[in-house]
Design a protein around this motif. Sequence first.
Motif, PDB file in Angstrom:
ATOM      1  N   PRO A 144      26.287  85.633  38.127  1.00  0.00           N
ATOM      2  CA  PRO A 144      25.992  85.614  39.562  1.00  0.00           C
ATOM      3  C   PRO A 144      24.500  85.823  39.842  1.00  0.00           C
ATOM      4  O   PRO A 144      24.000  85.359  40.866  1.00  0.00           O
ATOM      5  CB  PRO A 144      26.823  86.766  40.132  1.00  0.00           C
ATOM      6  N   LEU A 145      23.805  86.477  38.951  1.00  0.00           N
ATOM      7  CA  LEU A 145      22.387  86.760  39.192  1.00  0.00           C
ATOM      8  C   LEU A 145      21.495  85.813  38.404  1.00  0.00           C
ATOM      9  O   LEU A 145      21.863  85.327  37.333  1.00  0.00           O
ATOM     10  CB  LEU A 145      22.049  88.202  38.789  1.00  0.00           C
ATOM     11  N   THR A 146      20.315  85.577  38.951  1.00  0.00           N
ATOM     12  CA  THR A 146      19.299  84.754  38.291  1.00  0.00           C
ATOM     13  C   THR A 146      17.927  85.343  38.587  1.00  0.00           C
ATOM     14  O   THR A 146      17.744  86.038  39.587  1.00  0.00           O
ATOM     15  CB  THR A 146      19.358  83.293  38.785  1.00  0.00           C
ATOM     16  N   LEU A 147      16.995  85.038  37.713  1.00  0.00           N
ATOM     17  CA  LEU A 147      15.609  85.444  37.963  1.00  0.00           C
ATOM     18  C   LEU A 147      14.941  84.485  38.956  1.00  0.00           C
ATOM     19  O   LEU A 147      13.939  84.816  39.583  1.00  0.00           O
ATOM     20  CB  LEU A 147      14.856  85.459  36.624  1.00  0.00           C
ATOM     21  N   ARG A 148      15.534  83.301  39.097  1.00  0.00           N
ATOM     22  CA  ARG A 148      14.956  82.289  40.006  1.00  0.00           C
ATOM     23  C   ARG A 148      14.916  82.818  41.437  1.00  0.00           C
ATOM     24  O   ARG A 148      15.876  83.418  41.912  1.00  0.00           O
ATOM     25  CB  ARG A 148      15.803  81.018  39.963  1.00  0.00           C
ATOM     26  N   GLU A 149      13.819  82.553  42.105  1.00  0.00           N
ATOM     27  CA  GLU A 149      13.618  82.898  43.513  1.00  0.00           C
ATOM     28  C   GLU A 149      13.608  84.392  43.785  1.00  0.00           C
ATOM     29  O   GLU A 149      13.764  84.836  44.914  1.00  0.00           O
ATOM     30  CB  GLU A 149      14.642  82.174  44.403  1.00  0.00           C
TER      31      GLU A 149
END
Length: 326
Positions: A144-149
């Motif tokens: 569910p999590l990303t480093l993007r944005e």
Amino acid sequence: DLSSIPVLVAGKLHEHAIARIRDTFRLVTIEQIDPSLLTAEMRETVRGVAAAPVVGGSFVGPQFLQALPKVEIVANFGVGYDGVDAAYAGKNGIMVTNTPDVLTEEVADSAVGLLISAIREFPRAEAWLRAGNWVTKGHYRVTPLTLRERRIGIFGLGRIGLAVARRLEPFGLPIAYHNRRPVEGVSYTYHSSLKALAEAVDTLICVAPGGAATEKAINAEILAALGPTGVLVNIGRGSTVDEAALAAALTNGTIAAAGLDVFADEPNVPQALLDAPNTVLLPHVGSASVHTRRAMADLCVDNLVTWFSEGRARTPVAETVNVKAR
Ligand code: NDP
């Protein structure tokens, strides 16, 4: 002739540091940083101390220093010296040194690794593979999590904080920070309070020193300000985080995940943080490579050598920069 100068190694210390002290000075040792372990001879003669006080445990404080009336210098193994009462030492003419710079890049590398691990769940994904689940159940879940944005906030833009920021710049992420004072010559956005920083970002990386000034600074209010996609990485000191508030925030969705290398009462990690699935927990390994630990050992001992041979320390801490050799 340095070989007649008694230097006390108090508690566990890096083997290379001990070997160099043994080769250069007259080495004396005690098992722990505990004044009751000092012999009468040590009390009368010791002029230098080398130690790696551990968080939540041993402490080089007034009681210990008063037991060593001839002590001139305390060489702390590590850049964080919250295990030494440097303010007391400074007032009493005792030099305190630490090991800055030689560990900066290593700890910054570790911070980035911890950040990505916490966000992309690499430890849990690996556990999935090792448990055979890839074969029996299929792919690990899409994270569910990303480093993007993400918007990065650094609490403590000092030597290590800057090295973290420089690594994250090419990741294409905006960077803001909080220190007591803005840093000159950097383009990152300054916030004059930790609260304002936490409100402006969703990813907080703590590289601030421990001690009274930062005690439990990352509390329920700061975590709420980070918000439900919030991620906390702490590679500074565990004392800076209210661990009960963090465990609650991770469990009730106030923030999304945390990556922690440091804890308030090491080596004890609160059960609630161990139980939370959205934590990545490391046993204070930020600087712990053979390469970097050896460089720290050398700088720790170099401070003792230059102090007793040239009358100056290589890397005095701020509270004792003006302390002169007797
Ligand atoms: P620096 O002294 O270079 O940086 C510390 C930064 O924190 C400075 O920018 C300082 O700015 C800021 N700061 C200090 N006190 C406060 C405060 N009360 N409120 C807000 N900001 C504050 O240290 P390093 O970067 O070399 O190391 C930082 C810390 O990292 C160490 O003290 C240590 O605890 C931890 N560490 C952890 C390791 C690990 O293995 N996990 C390894 C090495 C270090 P200003 O003075 O303007 O406030």
